[in-house]
Structure formats: C-alpha cells, structure tokens
Scaffold this motif. Structure first.
Motif: not given
Length: 429
Positions: A300, A303-304, A307, A309
């Motif tokens: 991920r 994805h992180n 987001k 992150k």
C-alpha cells in the motif's frame, strides 16, 4: 535446530525383508520393526515409520524449497483436528553403513506445521537406497509439468540445476570419463540425452539462472521476493526472470566445453554469471542498499502517498523503480548502452550473448553514470503522480512512451521531455 529436529542419525538393520531400527536419542530403545514393500513400477523398496522429529533431516538436494507463507493455513487446519492426508516422504542410504541420515524430501510444510503444534513424531514413507536421480526427476515433474505441488520458479531453477549436474555425472559414466572431466559441451549433453532434449536445454539455462540467484556475492538477493506473494522485498523473482535473465542470459546451447578458457577466467558461461551478478550489485548499491526499508516493505505504498502519509523519498524511489513494467524498460536501456559501447569501440560481438564477452571498465562507468542520472529523475519522488501513472499497473509500452517522450499515453505530463541515453552516460560535471 530450534524445534529439536535433525539431531540424530538413524541406525538400520534389514533382516528377512524387515526394516529394524531404534531411537536411543530420545530414550526409546525398543526395536521398531516394519515390513519392506516394493514399488511394482519403479522397483523402489520402501517402508512406513512413525519417526521422532529428532531423526528427521531436510533433503535440500531433491527439494530445496524453503518453508513458505502457507504454513499458517496448515497450522490452522491441524489445529482444528483435521488429519494429515498424505504422509511425508523420506529416504535413507544404507550402502555406506548402518547409521545414516533420514532425509525428508516431500511434506516439509505439513511436518513443520505439526511440529509447531507440539507433535513429536511424524509418519513417513521411507525409500530405502533409492535412485536419487529418478526421485529428483519425479519430484521436479511433480512441481512443474504435473503441477501436483506449486514450486516457486526459483525452486524450479534450483531443481533444474541439480538435474543438470546429475546428467553430467551420467554422461561421464556413460562415456567412460573421469568424474571431474568437463571437456564436453552443453550441446554434447543434449545430443547424448536425445529423448529429453527439451528438458536438457531448460536444465542448462536453469543452471545459469540458479548460479546467479544463489551467488554468494549477489547483493540484490536481499531485495528479491522468491515466493512472489511477499510484501517485504521490492523485486519479484518473476520480474528478475523477465528482465535480467531474459535480457542477459544466452538461451542457446554452447558448443564450447564446460571448462573452455576456465583457467584464463574468460569461460563464456562463467563470465555471463559473474557479469550479471556485477550488474545486480551496481543496481543494489545505487538504488536499494540503505534506501529501501524492508520493515516498510511494498504494501500500500501508493495508497499511503495518496493519504498523505510519510514515505521516505529513497524508499519511494526504490519501490517505484522496481515495478516490473518500469524495471523492464530501464534495464533494457542498460542493455542498449552496453551494445552501443561495443559498436562505438568497433568490437564485433554476437549481441545474443553479450554478457559472455568481458565488459570493459569504461562501459561499466557508462552504466554507473546512467543509473545515477536515472535515479535523479524527479518522477520517482513526485507524489502527485501517485494517482495517475503510478496508481495502477501499466504495461511495458506505457512506460516506454513516458521515457521516450516524457508524456504518458493518456496525456499526463510525467517529465519535461524524454530521456537521452547519450546524455545520461556522461560523467556529471
């Protein structure tokens, strides 16, 4: 062994078609007697025993597979009280004395799962003095052509390499050669074993692949996921086969002897192996070592990023550069750089076996410069591209278009312009 296995050899006595043994290493001095059977087709003798784990050893010749990720599921199945349907397979060789190691070559996962649940004895079908070459062939077929078990590609290559070594021994025996004689070629082997010529060619290439994969100096090994389903390492073994091995291993049989120019250090296959390892090491040092974090892994990542992150830039770059469709393209450019070097220096070569020629230091400098320039490209750290070009798996042509023009086929501007290989191989000023 952490769980108590592989501590003792087994003492055997065969008397009137009975297999007799005892297990003093676990304070069991009772004589165990089991009838010996014979396989009507293969002619192998075997018996069945319930063996203490202290007497079980792993056979890494016939089955080099490491314990894989499906162990958890097996533990859960056994924990539910479900029985083991197929016993483990092992072998003993009594021809060199009555005391020998009992080696397990099939069923290691089931055995390990039960041991972790506290089982101390396991049922095993034990082959007695078998033809290990035939067992190796049968086990390889089970994991490849017959697909009875799912061997990882890297394991298949290791088995193929072992089979080649066995065929080389058989060739020496059949031709009355010394046991260390290597004055014959890959082509000679295939001509000798005509009935399995297709398999023999694969065994030859498997040996090269396995030699690179298991090379003790290979620094990229720690960044290759051999099972194909892990998330700790960035490069799948499948990707290695489709890129490094596809581009740089000569797939045809050689007519030169296995020991050709060995003393001079320019044996074609050994050069091929050593120089592929050297290339892997350069890549590992420049992109992965100290930059890719195994604890963070590959799960991920994009994805992180989306987001918001935190993902360190060196880790993000290493992760993105390892994606198969991306690695395929930039490693192909490395191949072009090497080809171009030989052309511009006037060296005539067979480009199909490019890594069987010594690659000069000046060419390695070009590769170094290219990789340095490649890793400096801003797209690897561009977090805005996470949703677009890095958001899903693309094909090889998609990234060829990006490197060629700077723009993705869907119109996304990835770089200001395409890359220029001649500029990238220049030493930075």
């Amino acid at each position: 062994m952490e769980f108590g296995g592989a501590k003792h050899e087994i003492s055997i006595r065969i008397d009137n078609n009975l297999f007799k043994t005892t297990f003093p290493g676990v304070q069991d001095n009772d004589i165990v007697t089991s009838p010996i059977h014979e396989d009507e087709i293969a002619g192998f003798r075997y018996t069945f025993l319930n063996l203490p784990i202290e007497y079980l050893h792993h056979d890494d010749h016939i089955n080099p597979r490491a314990i894989g990720s499906n162990l958890k599921k097996l533990i859960e199945e056994f924990h539910k009280g479900l029985p083991q349907l197929h016993v483990s397979l092992g072998l003993v060789d009594t021809r060199n004395g009555r005391s020998t190691k009992l080696k397990i070559f099939d069923g290691q996962h089931k055995a390990a799962a039960q041991i972790l649940l506290g089982v101390r004895r396991l049922p095993v079908r034990v082959f007695i003095d078998p033809d290990t070459d035939r067992l190796l062939t049968a086990n390889t077929h089970a994991g490849t052509t017959l697909r009875q078990v799912a061997f990882d590609k890297s394991v298949q290559r290791s088995l193929g390499s072992s089979l080649l070594a066995d065929r080389m021994d058989r060739y020496r025996h059949d031709c009355g050669r010394d046991e260390d004689d290597e004055s014959f070629s890959e082509r000679d082997l295939v001509n000798h074993f005509k009935s399995e010529s297709r398999e023999m060619k694969r065994y030859v290439i498997d040996r090269v692949r396995d030699s690179v994969t298991t090379h003790p100096d290979n620094k990229l090994r720690d960044y290759i996921d051999y099972g194909g389903r892990g998330t700790e390492r960035p490069i799948s073994y499948s990707t290695v086969e489709k890129t490094f091995y596809s581009f740089f291993i000569h797939g045809d049989l050689l007519t030169t002897a296995f020991n050709y120019r060995q003393e001079e250090g320019t044996n074609p296959r050994q050069l091929e192996i050593d120089q592929i390892v050297q290339l892997m090491n350069v890549i590992a040092e420049k992109i992965y070592i100290g930059q890719f974090e195994h604890s963070r892994g590959t799960r991920r990542i994009e994805h992180n990023i989306q987001k918001g992150k935190d993902v360190p830039e060196p880790h993000l770059r290493a992760f993105r550069m390892a994606r198969e469709e991306i690695l395929y393209n930039w490693l192909r450019y490395v191949k072009q750089i090497i080809q171009n070097y030989f052309v511009t220096t006037g060296k005539p070569i067979d480009e199909r076996k490019m890594f069987q020629y010594p690659i000069p230091d000046a060419c390695w400098e070009n590769i170094d410069n290219f990789l340095d320039a490649l890793k400096r490209l801003s797209l690897w750290m561009n977090r805005d591209l996470s949703i677009t070009v890095f958001g899903g798996k693309q094909n090889n042509d998609y990234w060829q278009e990006i490197f060629e023009s700077g723009r993705a086929p869907n119109g996304v501007q990835v770089m200001a312009s395409g890359i220029n290989l001649m500029d990238m191989i220049k030493a930075p000023t």
